[in-house]
Design a protein around this motif. Structure first.
Motif, PDB file in Angstrom:
ATOM      1  N   TYR A 256       0.801  -1.227   0.000  1.00 42.88           N
ATOM      2  CA  TYR A 256       0.000   0.000   0.000  1.00 42.88           C
ATOM      3  C   TYR A 256       0.833   1.277   0.000  1.00 42.88           C
ATOM      4  CZ  TYR A 256      -3.599   3.410   1.079  1.00 42.88           C
ATOM      5  OH  TYR A 256      -4.441   4.494   1.031  1.00 42.88           O
ATOM      6  N   ASN A 257       1.806   1.384   0.899  1.00 43.13           N
ATOM      7  CA  ASN A 257       2.545   2.650   1.033  1.00 43.13           C
ATOM      8  C   ASN A 257       3.407   2.970  -0.188  1.00 43.13           C
ATOM      9  OD1 ASN A 257       1.401   3.095   3.474  1.00 43.13           O
ATOM     10  ND2 ASN A 257       3.282   2.973   4.673  1.00 43.13           N
ATOM     11  N   LEU A 258       3.687   1.994  -1.002  1.00 46.94           N
ATOM     12  CA  LEU A 258       4.411   2.236  -2.250  1.00 46.94           C
ATOM     13  C   LEU A 258       3.455   2.449  -3.420  1.00 46.94           C
ATOM     14  CD1 LEU A 258       7.377  -0.280  -2.013  1.00 46.94           C
ATOM     15  CD2 LEU A 258       7.598   2.161  -2.485  1.00 46.94           C
ATOM     16  N   TYR A 259       2.528   1.537  -3.593  1.00 42.12           N
ATOM     17  CA  TYR A 259       1.684   1.565  -4.791  1.00 42.12           C
ATOM     18  C   TYR A 259       0.663   2.697  -4.759  1.00 42.12           C
ATOM     19  CZ  TYR A 259       3.370  -2.290  -7.559  1.00 42.12           C
ATOM     20  OH  TYR A 259       4.145  -3.062  -8.380  1.00 42.12           O
ATOM     21  N   SER A 260       0.132   3.016  -3.586  1.00 44.04           N
ATOM     22  CA  SER A 260      -0.868   4.086  -3.539  1.00 44.04           C
ATOM     23  C   SER A 260      -0.253   5.428  -3.911  1.00 44.04           C
ATOM     24  CB  SER A 260      -1.488   4.158  -2.139  1.00 44.04           C
ATOM     25  OG  SER A 260      -0.501   4.475  -1.168  1.00 44.04           O
ATOM     26  N   LYS A 261       1.024   5.596  -3.661  1.00 39.79           N
ATOM     27  CA  LYS A 261       1.699   6.860  -3.943  1.00 39.79           C
ATOM     28  C   LYS A 261       2.259   6.930  -5.355  1.00 39.79           C
ATOM     29  CE  LYS A 261       4.949  10.092  -1.777  1.00 39.79           C
ATOM     30  NZ  LYS A 261       3.870  11.051  -1.398  1.00 39.79           N
ATOM     31  N   PHE A 262       2.761   5.798  -5.853  1.00 41.93           N
ATOM     32  CA  PHE A 262       3.552   5.857  -7.073  1.00 41.93           C
ATOM     33  C   PHE A 262       2.975   5.108  -8.280  1.00 41.93           C
ATOM     34  CE2 PHE A 262       6.816   6.297  -3.682  1.00 41.93           C
ATOM     35  CZ  PHE A 262       7.285   7.562  -4.031  1.00 41.93           C
ATOM     36  N   SER A 263       2.284   3.998  -8.073  1.00 43.81           N
ATOM     37  CA  SER A 263       2.018   3.094  -9.191  1.00 43.81           C
ATOM     38  C   SER A 263       1.223   3.747 -10.311  1.00 43.81           C
ATOM     39  CB  SER A 263       1.292   1.839  -8.697  1.00 43.81           C
ATOM     40  OG  SER A 263       1.023   0.973  -9.778  1.00 43.81           O
ATOM     41  N   THR A 264       0.046   4.264 -10.015  1.00 47.53           N
ATOM     42  CA  THR A 264      -0.794   4.819 -11.069  1.00 47.53           C
ATOM     43  C   THR A 264      -0.151   6.058 -11.684  1.00 47.53           C
ATOM     44  OG1 THR A 264      -2.809   3.897 -10.106  1.00 47.53           O
ATOM     45  CG2 THR A 264      -3.076   5.796 -11.559  1.00 47.53           C
ATOM     46  N   ARG A 265       0.536   6.843 -10.885  1.00 48.16           N
ATOM     47  CA  ARG A 265       1.270   7.995 -11.434  1.00 48.16           C
ATOM     48  C   ARG A 265       2.358   7.530 -12.411  1.00 48.16           C
ATOM     49  NH1 ARG A 265       0.203   9.960  -6.014  1.00 48.16           N
ATOM     50  NH2 ARG A 265      -0.886  11.988  -6.114  1.00 48.16           N
ATOM     51  N   ALA A 266       3.052   6.436 -12.045  1.00 44.25           N
ATOM     52  CA  ALA A 266       4.087   5.911 -12.944  1.00 44.25           C
ATOM     53  C   ALA A 266       3.478   5.367 -14.231  1.00 44.25           C
ATOM     54  CB  ALA A 266       4.895   4.819 -12.238  1.00 44.25           C
ATOM     55  N   VAL A 267       2.301   4.752 -14.138  1.00 43.15           N
ATOM     56  CA  VAL A 267       1.602   4.281 -15.336  1.00 43.15           C
ATOM     57  C   VAL A 267       1.306   5.455 -16.256  1.00 43.15           C
ATOM     58  CG1 VAL A 267      -0.512   3.216 -16.215  1.00 43.15           C
ATOM     59  CG2 VAL A 267       0.602   2.270 -14.181  1.00 43.15           C
ATOM     60  N   ALA A 268       0.749   6.528 -15.688  1.00 36.43           N
ATOM     61  CA  ALA A 268       0.390   7.696 -16.489  1.00 36.43           C
ATOM     62  C   ALA A 268       1.630   8.322 -17.124  1.00 36.43           C
ATOM     63  CB  ALA A 268      -0.338   8.712 -15.611  1.00 36.43           C
ATOM     64  N   HIS A 269       2.679   8.480 -16.337  1.00 36.13           N
ATOM     65  CA  HIS A 269       3.926   9.055 -16.863  1.00 36.13           C
ATOM     66  C   HIS A 269       4.489   8.195 -17.994  1.00 36.13           C
ATOM     67  CE1 HIS A 269       7.913  10.872 -16.969  1.00 36.13           C
ATOM     68  NE2 HIS A 269       8.438   9.691 -16.756  1.00 36.13           N
ATOM     69  N   THR A 270       4.401   6.883 -17.842  1.00 33.16           N
ATOM     70  CA  THR A 270       4.982   5.973 -18.830  1.00 33.16           C
ATOM     71  C   THR A 270       4.262   6.051 -20.165  1.00 33.16           C
ATOM     72  OG1 THR A 270       5.732   4.464 -17.090  1.00 33.16           O
ATOM     73  CG2 THR A 270       5.547   3.566 -19.318  1.00 33.16           C
ATOM     74  N   ILE A 271       2.939   5.966 -20.165  1.00 27.98           N
ATOM     75  CA  ILE A 271       2.235   5.968 -21.451  1.00 27.98           C
ATOM     76  C   ILE A 271       2.359   7.325 -22.135  1.00 27.98           C
ATOM     77  CG2 ILE A 271       0.666   4.106 -20.811  1.00 27.98           C
ATOM     78  CD1 ILE A 271      -1.518   6.254 -20.495  1.00 27.98           C
ATOM     79  N   LYS A 272       2.463   8.406 -21.352  1.00 27.52           N
ATOM     80  CA  LYS A 272       2.659   9.721 -21.960  1.00 27.52           C
ATOM     81  C   LYS A 272       4.052   9.815 -22.583  1.00 27.52           C
ATOM     82  CE  LYS A 272       2.777  14.685 -21.019  1.00 27.52           C
ATOM     83  NZ  LYS A 272       4.088  14.817 -21.704  1.00 27.52           N
TER      84      LYS A 272
END
Length: 790
Positions: free
Chosen positions: A358-374
C-alpha cells in the motif's frame, strides 16, 4: 517447509578435454570486414518487406478473434473455459491446418517443451528438489482439451505436441476465408511462487487469501507470417510470445467478492460494482490524482469476511494480440486519467495491489503508469488503448493494457530506496511493453532483444524524465562495460535465439538498450535518431516487424549508413565426440544439528544516485524544454526525494549488527526413510568434437537391470564444451555407457564408458523453512527506519 540437505561428493572418473578451435572470419585481413555492408546477412527485400524497412504493397497478416467464457474455481484452484475463435486467412496461401499455443503445458511433466539445462549435484538443496528430479508420473498440470468442434458442432481432428496444438482442417482455408471453431478446456492453476512461471496464484497464509494472475491461460493462435510460415517454436518458459491481432470478448466468473483487472474495458461495471465503487470510478475519470475505488479498509474487510456466490465480469478488447487478467479479494484499486494529446485519447490509468504494497503503490504506481504511457507516446506512437494498468503480484510480466509488477513494503510500512526504485523501474518497463511488443508486434520467441531491448531503451528515456537522479541500470554506456569485458566464450551476439542465451539480461536487455542510446546521443544525435525511431514505430504499429525492418528503417529515415554499427553491436562476438569425463556419487546424510547463523554488519543505504553523471542526465538538465515529473508533482515526492538531494541527514557510516538467517530444521526420523536409500550421481560430459548432439546414457544397475535416459541436445546451449547432469536413483549403478546403440555418429567410443566400485560419501539433508520475503521487498534496515529511530 523445505527440508535441507548438504552434500560432499566424490570424484570417481576423470578424462581430458580438448579445446575447440577459435574460428574467425577472414582472420588474416585488417580491412574489408567492419565497414562492409550487411548485404546478404539481411533477407532479400520483397513486396511484403521493402529495402527501406517499410511494409510492402503486398504486406499481409492474419487475424484471430476470440469469444471466451471462463470460470475461476478458487476452492479447487481450477480454471475452466470455452472459447469460440474466428480465424481469418489473409495470406496468399491455402492452409490445411492451423497451430495453437498451449503455454500452460509448460508446467506439465509430460507435455512441456523438455528443454533441459545442465544440472549439478548441489552441496545444499531441498527435499522438494529431490522429489522434482525423481518425478516420473504425470503431475496433472497443463491444458486438458475437453472438446474441439467446428461451428456446426462437428468434431475436429487435432494433435498436441508438447506446448503446441495442430488442428487439421476438413478443407483448405483459402485466401480471404474465415474459419470458426470451438474449444472447451480446463487446467489446474499452479502456485507460481513455488512452481514459477508468469501465470498462477500466490497464497497469503496470514489472511488465507489468493491473488490470481491469469496469463497464457487460453489456447491461442500462433502467428502465420510471410517470413517463416507458422511460428511454432515450443514454449520453454523463457522466450515469450508471437501472437496474432484480433478482438476479444471475455466473460470471467469469479468469487463474488473478488475484484478483476483485465486487458480491455469492463462493459458491465454497473452489474459487478457496488454503488460506492461505481461512484468513485466515475469520479476517477476526471481526477487529477489517483482515486481509490476500493479502499485499504474495504480490502481488509473483504479479506476477513469472505462472501459466497459468484459474479461474472465482462471485458471487451479490440485490436490486441493477447489477453490477461487478475482476480482477488485482497485488492485496493485506484485510478486516474491521462490525456494523450497527439490522438486525443483519455486513458484510464489504474493499479490493483494488496495491503502489503500500500505505502508504495498508492503513492507511485498509477502515477508511474500515467507518466509511462505519456512518455512512450512522445517517443514512439500515441497510446491507442483506453486503459493501462499495473498489478502488484511479486513478479514482472506484461500483456496488453495490463502488467504484473513487484514492490512491497516492510511490515512497518517503510521501504528501502532500492525497493522503491526497483518498483518504479519494473512498472515503467512492463507498462512500456504495451508499445513493444504489444503494438509493435515483434517475435520474442525468436528475437528477445526486439521486445526487451527496444523496450529497455525507451524505459531508460522514461526513467530519465521521471527523476533526474534515477539510478538507471540500462542505457548509459558505462553500465555495459563489465559485460563487454567478459571473455568471448561467455558472450553471444544480440542476434541470438532467446532460448540459447546464457547471460540473458545483458544480452537481450542492456546491450541493445545501450546501443540505441549510443546511436541517439553520440553517433546520430537526438533529432535524427528520434525521427527515425518514431518512423519505425509508426510503420510497424499493429504489424510483425523483423530485425531487418528496424535496421533498414533507421537508416532510411535518418540518411545515416549504420551497417557497420549493426554488424559490430548486434551481430558481433565460434564432429561428434561426447566424452563421459567424471562421475560423482553420494548418499544422503541427516545431521542432527543446524549450522549456526552468522552475524553480519549492515550499513544503511546511501542515496541511490548514479556516481557518474552521464551525458543524457546533463543534457536533460540543460534543456529548458525538458521537465521532470517528480519536480513538478509534489504528490510524487517522498522521503527519498529529499534524501537523494541531501535535504535529509541520515547516518550511513555506522554499521548495524544484524543476524544472518539459516532457515533450516532437522529432518524427522520418519521422513528420513524416503531419502536414505537414494543414490545420487553427477555425470560430467565434454564435447570434444565440437558438434552438439543429444547425450544418450545407459545405466546398468548392480541387479543387472538397465535404464536409458535421452538428454536433448539443448543441454549444450549454455556451454557447448562441457555440461553435467544430476540424477537421483533408487538403485546403485554398476556401469554407465554413452550412446549404447551408436546413434550419434560418435567418432571415439573409447571415452564413452564408466564402471567400477564407488566410495560412498554423505549427502546431508535438512528441512528448509518458508521464505520470509518476496521479490521487491527490502532486506535489512532501510533509511526510512533509521531516520525514524527504529
Amino acid at each position: 517447509m523445505n527440508k535441507l540437505f548438504t552434500l560432499t561428493g566424490l570424484l570417481l572418473f576423470s578424462g581430458s578435454l580438448a579445446m575447440a578451435q577459435n574460428i574467425q572470419n577472414n582472420p588474416g585481413s585488417n580491412h574489408g570486414n567492419k565497414f562492409e555492408q550487411l548485404g546478404t546477412i539481411l533477407p532479400t527485400p520483397n513486396e511484403q518487406r521493402t529495402a527501406s524497412g517499410a511494409p510492402g504493397v503486398k504486406y499481409w497478416q492474419q487475424r484471430a478473434d476470440y469469444n471466451i467464457k471462463c470460470t475461476l474455481d478458487e476452492k479447487n484452484l481450477l480454471l475452466k473455459g470455452s472459447e469460440t475463435i474466428t480465424y481469418t486467412n489473409n495470406s496468399p496461401d491455402p492452409l490445411t491446418y492451423i497451430w495453437l499455443q498451449l503455454d500452460e503445458n509448460e508446467h506439465s511433466t509430460d507435455k512441456n517443451a523438455n528443454y533441459q539445462d545442465a544440472t549439478k549435484m548441489p552441496s545444499v538443496g531441498t527435499t522438494q528438489s529431490i522429489d522434482k528430479l525423481s518425478e516420473t508420473t504425470n503431475n496433472g498440470n497443463g491444458i486438458n482439451v475437453l472438446k474441439l468442434t467446428d461451428a456446426t458442432g462437428k468434431k475436429l481432428s487435432y494433435t498436441v505436441n508438447k506446448t503446441m496444438m495442430r488442428i487439421d482442417l476438413p478443407a483448405a482455408l483459402k485466401t480471404g476465408q474465415k474459419y470458426i471453431f470451438n474449444i472447451d478446456w480446463n487446467y489446474k492453476i499452479t502456485d507460481r511462487m513455488t512452481v514459477g512461471g508468469r501465470g498462477g496464484y500466490e497464497f497469503f497464509p496470514a489472511d488465507g487469501n489468493y491473488l490470481f494472475t491469469m496469463a497464457q491461460w487460453y489456447p491461442r493462435l500462433c502467428v502465420y507470417s510471410d517470413f517463416q510460415g507458422w511460428q511454432n517454436h515450443q514454449f520453454t518458459g523463457r522466450g515469450e510470445f508471437a501472437l496474432t491481432f484480433g478482438d476479444f470478448k471475455v466473460q470471467m466468473t469469479v468469487p463474488a467478492d473478488h475484484l478483476v483487472g483485465s486487458t480491455g474495458e469492463c462493459i458491465n461495471y454497473s452489474a459487478v460494482l457496488n454503488p460506492a465503487q461505481l461512484s468513485r470510478y466515475n469520479t476517477a475519470k476526471t481526477a487529477t490524482a489517483p482515486v481509490e475505488i476500493q479502499t485499504l479498509a474495504e480490502a481488509k474487510t473483504a479479506e476477513s469476511k469472505k462472501a459466497t456466490g459468484t459474479k461474472t465480469w465482462v471485458f471487451q478488447a479490440n485490436n490486441v494480440r493477447d489477453f490477461a487478467w487478475t482476480s482477488s479479494r485482497k485488492f485496493i484499486w485506484d485510478a486516474m486519467p491521462q490525456k494523450i494529446a497527439a490522438n486525443n485519447n483519455t486513458v484510464m490509468c489504474m493499479s490493483f495491489y494488496g495491503k502489503e504494497a500500500y505505502n508504495l503503490y498508492s503513492k507511485f504506481s498509477t502515477r508511474a503508469v500515467a507518466h509511462t504511457i505519456k512518455t512512450y507516446s512522445d517517443f514512439t506512437i500515441p497510446y491507442p488503448y483506453p486503459v493501462a494498468q499495473s498489478i502488484e503480484a511479486a513478479n514482472g510480466m506484461e500483456y496488453p493494457m495490463i502488467c504484473f509488477n513487484y514492490g512491497r513494503t516492510d511490515a512497518d510500512g517503510t521501504y528501502s530506496e532500492s525497493t522503491k526504485n526497483g518498483m518504479l523501474g519494473v512498472i515503467i518497463h512492463e507498462v512500456g511493453h504495451n508499445f513493444f511488443p504489444m503494438i509493435v508486434n515483434s517475435d520474442e520467441r525468436q528475437w528477445t532483444w526486439m521486445d526487451e531491448g527496444l523496450n529497455s531503451f525507451v524505459e531508460y528515456l522514461t526513467e530519465e524524465l521521471w527523476d533526474n537522479t534515477f539510478p538507471s541500470k540500462k542505457g548509459p554506456a558505462y553500465t555495459i562495460v563489465d559485460y563487454m569485458k567478459l571473455p568471448k566464450d561467455e558472450l553471444e551476439p544480440i542476434m541470438t535465439n532467446s532460448e540459447n542465451i546464457t547471460r540473458f539480461g545483458p544480452n537481450a536487455y542492456s546491450k541493445p538498450a545501450t546501443g540505441l542510446n549510443i546511436l541517439r546521443e553520440t553517433i546520430m544525435g537526438r533529432e535524427l535518431f528520434d525521427y527515425a525511431f518514431k518512423e519505425y514505430s509508426r510503420r510497424w504499429a499493429f504489424k510483425h516487424p523483423q530485425p531487418a525492418d528496424l535496421f533498414r528503417t533507421m537508416e532510411d529515415a535518418s540518411g545515416e549508413d549504420l551497417d557497420w554499427f549493426w554488424r559490430g553491436w548486434f551481430f558481433g562476438t565460434e564432429p561428434c565426440d561426447i566424452a563421459l569425463d567424471t562421475v560423482k556419487f553420494a548418499k544422503a546424510d541427516f545431521p542432527t544439528t543446524i549450522p549456526e547463523a552468522r552475524a553480519r554488519m549492515v550499513k544503511v543505504d546511501k542515496p541511490a544516485v548514479n556516481a557518474f553523471q552521464d551525458i543524457s542526465k546533463i543534457r536533460n538538465r540543460e534543456d529548458k524544454k525538458v521537465s521532470f515529473y517528480v519536480d513538478k508533482t509534489p504528490a510524487a515526492q517522498d522521503f527519498y526525494y529529499k534524501y537523494d538531494r541531501g535535504l535529509v541527514s541520515v547516518d550511513t557510516a555506522t554499521a548495524v549488527k544484524t543476524q544472518g538467517s539459516m532457515p533450516l530444521e532437522v529432518v524427522a526420523d520418519a521422513e528420513q526413510k524416503k531419502y536414505e536409500n537414494k543414490f545420487f550421481y553427477e555425470l560430467d560430459f565434454s564435447n570434444k568434437g565440437g558438434l552438439v548432439m543429444p547425450i544418450i546414457v545407459e545405466f546398468t544397475y548392480k541387479d543387472g537391470s538397465k535404464e536409458i535416459d535421452r538428454i536433448p541436445a539443448q543441454i549444450w546451449r549454455h556451454n557447448e564444451l562441457k555440461t553435467s547432469k544430476f540424477y537421483v536413483k533408487d538403485k546403485e549403478v554398476e556401469s554407465i555407457l554413452i550412446d549404447p546403440l551408436r546413434e550419434t555418429a560418435d567418432i571415439d567410443t573409447s571415452n564413452n564408458t564408466w564402471g567400477g566400485k564407488a566410495k560412498e560419501s554423505k549427502f546431508k539433508v535438512f528441512k528448509a523453512k518458508a521464505a520470509s520475503s518476496v521479490r521487491g521487498q527490502s532486506v535489512g534496515m532501510n533509511p526510512m527506519q533509521k531516520a525514524a529511530g527504529k
